[in-house]
Scaffold this motif. Structure first.
Motif, PDB file in Angstrom:
ATOM      1  N   LYS A 133      82.452  72.367  70.828  1.00 53.49           N
ATOM      2  CA  LYS A 133      82.662  73.670  70.215  1.00 53.49           C
ATOM      3  C   LYS A 133      83.856  73.674  69.261  1.00 53.49           C
ATOM      4  CE  LYS A 133      80.278  76.718  73.431  1.00 53.49           C
ATOM      5  NZ  LYS A 133      80.354  77.937  74.273  1.00 53.49           N
ATOM      6  N   LYS A 134      84.808  72.770  69.466  1.00 50.72           N
ATOM      7  CA  LYS A 134      85.959  72.687  68.577  1.00 50.72           C
ATOM      8  C   LYS A 134      85.708  71.794  67.362  1.00 50.72           C
ATOM      9  CE  LYS A 134      89.507  73.603  72.095  1.00 50.72           C
ATOM     10  NZ  LYS A 134      90.691  73.064  72.814  1.00 50.72           N
ATOM     11  N   ALA A 135      84.501  71.283  67.241  1.00 49.42           N
ATOM     12  CA  ALA A 135      84.166  70.466  66.070  1.00 49.42           C
ATOM     13  C   ALA A 135      84.317  71.299  64.798  1.00 49.42           C
ATOM     14  CB  ALA A 135      82.749  69.919  66.186  1.00 49.42           C
ATOM     15  N   LYS A 136      84.746  70.643  63.736  1.00 50.79           N
ATOM     16  CA  LYS A 136      84.894  71.290  62.430  1.00 50.79           C
ATOM     17  C   LYS A 136      84.344  70.322  61.385  1.00 50.79           C
ATOM     18  CE  LYS A 136      88.349  73.357  59.333  1.00 50.79           C
ATOM     19  NZ  LYS A 136      89.800  73.589  59.134  1.00 50.79           N
ATOM     20  N   ILE A 137      83.125  70.576  60.981  1.00 51.74           N
ATOM     21  CA  ILE A 137      82.403  69.679  60.078  1.00 51.74           C
ATOM     22  C   ILE A 137      82.551  70.171  58.641  1.00 51.74           C
ATOM     23  CG2 ILE A 137      80.099  68.835  59.443  1.00 51.74           C
ATOM     24  CD1 ILE A 137      79.389  69.107  62.461  1.00 51.74           C
ATOM     25  N   VAL A 138      82.962  69.277  57.756  1.00 52.79           N
ATOM     26  CA  VAL A 138      83.098  69.673  56.353  1.00 52.79           C
ATOM     27  C   VAL A 138      82.856  68.466  55.453  1.00 52.79           C
ATOM     28  CG1 VAL A 138      85.621  69.311  56.381  1.00 52.79           C
ATOM     29  CG2 VAL A 138      84.592  70.772  54.635  1.00 52.79           C
ATOM     30  N   ASP A 139      82.039  68.670  54.432  1.00 55.46           N
ATOM     31  CA  ASP A 139      81.894  67.678  53.371  1.00 55.46           C
ATOM     32  C   ASP A 139      82.659  68.218  52.172  1.00 55.46           C
ATOM     33  OD1 ASP A 139      80.840  66.316  50.979  1.00 55.46           O
ATOM     34  OD2 ASP A 139      79.524  65.321  52.419  1.00 55.46           O
ATOM     35  N   GLY A 140      83.822  67.677  51.921  1.00 56.98           N
ATOM     36  CA  GLY A 140      84.738  68.238  50.933  1.00 56.98           C
ATOM     37  C   GLY A 140      84.785  67.510  49.607  1.00 56.98           C
ATOM     38  N   ILE A 155      70.251  63.602  53.844  1.00 62.99           N
ATOM     39  CA  ILE A 155      69.974  64.035  55.213  1.00 62.99           C
ATOM     40  C   ILE A 155      70.289  65.504  55.471  1.00 62.99           C
ATOM     41  CG2 ILE A 155      72.215  63.399  56.244  1.00 62.99           C
ATOM     42  CD1 ILE A 155      70.497  62.307  58.646  1.00 62.99           C
ATOM     43  N   TRP A 156      71.256  66.099  54.794  1.00 59.32           N
ATOM     44  CA  TRP A 156      71.543  67.514  55.048  1.00 59.32           C
ATOM     45  C   TRP A 156      70.317  68.393  54.781  1.00 59.32           C
ATOM     46  CZ3 TRP A 156      76.698  70.319  55.138  1.00 59.32           C
ATOM     47  CH2 TRP A 156      77.706  69.510  55.653  1.00 59.32           C
ATOM     48  N   LYS A 164      70.850  75.944  52.915  1.00 60.40           N
ATOM     49  CA  LYS A 164      72.110  75.768  53.639  1.00 60.40           C
ATOM     50  C   LYS A 164      72.860  74.542  53.139  1.00 60.40           C
ATOM     51  CE  LYS A 164      71.938  79.173  56.652  1.00 60.40           C
ATOM     52  NZ  LYS A 164      72.897  80.299  56.598  1.00 60.40           N
ATOM     53  N   ALA A 165      72.125  73.453  52.855  1.00 59.25           N
ATOM     54  CA  ALA A 165      72.772  72.235  52.369  1.00 59.25           C
ATOM     55  C   ALA A 165      73.521  72.513  51.071  1.00 59.25           C
ATOM     56  CB  ALA A 165      71.739  71.133  52.167  1.00 59.25           C
ATOM     57  N   LYS A 166      72.870  73.190  50.130  1.00 59.32           N
ATOM     58  CA  LYS A 166      73.540  73.495  48.867  1.00 59.32           C
ATOM     59  C   LYS A 166      74.747  74.408  49.084  1.00 59.32           C
ATOM     60  CE  LYS A 166      69.793  72.872  45.521  1.00 59.32           C
ATOM     61  NZ  LYS A 166      68.932  73.522  44.510  1.00 59.32           N
ATOM     62  N   LEU A 185      72.120  71.329  61.854  1.00 53.27           N
ATOM     63  CA  LEU A 185      72.827  70.189  61.276  1.00 53.27           C
ATOM     64  C   LEU A 185      73.133  69.134  62.327  1.00 53.27           C
ATOM     65  CD1 LEU A 185      74.047  69.146  58.590  1.00 53.27           C
ATOM     66  CD2 LEU A 185      76.203  70.230  59.270  1.00 53.27           C
ATOM     67  N   VAL A 186      73.282  69.551  63.587  1.00 53.25           N
ATOM     68  CA  VAL A 186      73.484  68.611  64.694  1.00 53.25           C
ATOM     69  C   VAL A 186      72.411  68.857  65.746  1.00 53.25           C
ATOM     70  CG1 VAL A 186      75.972  68.422  64.313  1.00 53.25           C
ATOM     71  CG2 VAL A 186      75.102  70.139  65.917  1.00 53.25           C
TER      72      VAL A 186
END
Length: 269
Positions: A133-140, A155-156, A164-166, A185-186
């Motif tokens: 729950k504390k995961a923080k996923i970001v593609d920056g 894959i997204w 959502k991917a865009k 996403l997971v």
């Protein structure tokens, strides 16, 4: 521990269950950021895992409070304006993704805390991805001034849909573990205190299942990713091209100075 993993000194290995190998990103002092040597090791290790007769399933996680903060600034700055380094990294980035896709063992990621960049490649590309729950996923990538490359474009959209991917890839907004689960996403989100136990339970189940059936199922499903290879190759090439421009310099500087970036407003394309 098999001697085959002794050369991977930036990664930590243990066996939490029979025929289950756990690989841990082990730079907790930098939130498991990825430097050049770590990037090379996390690319090459999948070939050894594929050939290891004593391993039937793999867990990937991070030491301390993070899964992986992605490429460190030293790695990014070594690429900026350096054509030879960019070309070498482009090849290695492609090998990382294809080595994971082609690894015959099922891979389970236990995403604890922040996950970004090259580390996120492994987390999202895993066959079964489990977020705390504390995961923080970001593609920056665009926030850094380069195109979203790595594995995101192939894959997204398969995982969470194109809309959502865009949204997340263009805006670089962070996604919590619960939200990542909600949008697909997971594979699942669990309480942080049971994250590792859940990963071990699933890995053990796979390690004791019918190996040919499990491995052939993975191989077949990953043909969705193989047929999207040209999308991946293009996105990663365009990411690398960005390291030859000016925006990435401003992106790194703004991160270091903890301010909003001031990118150029015009664009010739």
């Amino acid at each position: 521990m098999s001697d085959r993993y002794a050369v991977y000194d930036r990664l930590k290995f243990d066996y939490p269950a029979e025929r289950v190998l756990r690989m841990t990103f082990d730079r907790p002092q930098t939130f498991n950021s990825v430097d050049a040597e770590t990037h090379t090791q996390m690319t090459d290790v999948w070939r050894d895992i594929d050939r290891d007769p004593n391993v039937n399933a793999v867990i990937v996680t991070g030491a301390g409070k993070a899964f992986s903060a992605g490429g460190d600034f030293g790695l990014i700055e070594s690429l900026t304006g350096n054509f030879d380094q960019v070309m070498a990294t482009w090849k290695e980035a492609k090998d990382l993704v294809y080595n994971i896709i082609n690894c015959n063992k099922p891979i389970i990621s236990a995403i604890n805390g922040p996950a970004a960049g090259a580390g996120l490649v492994v987390g999202i590309l895993a066959d079964i991805s489990i977020a705390g729950k504390k995961a923080k996923i970001v593609d920056g990538h665009p926030r850094l001034g380069v195109a979203a490359g790595d594995v995101a474009p192939i894959i997204w959209p398969l995982l969470c849909g194109m809309a959502k991917a865009k949204y997340y890839l263009l805006t670089c907004r962070a996604i919590s573990g619960e939200e990542a689960d909600r949008i697909g996403l997971v594979s699942m989100c669990v309480e942080d205190e049971v994250l590792q136990d859940t990963a071990i339970e699933i890995a053990s189940e796979l390690a004791n299942g019918a190996q040919s059936a499990i491995r052939w199922t993975k191989y077949s499903l990953n043909n969705w990713l193989r047929q999207a290879g040209p999308i991946f190759d293009t996105s990663t090439a365009l990411e690398m091209l960005g390291f030859m421009g000016e925006d990435v310099k401003e992106g790194v500087a703004s991160h270091r100075e903890k301010r909003k970036p001031n990118f150029r407003k015009d664009c010739p394309i």
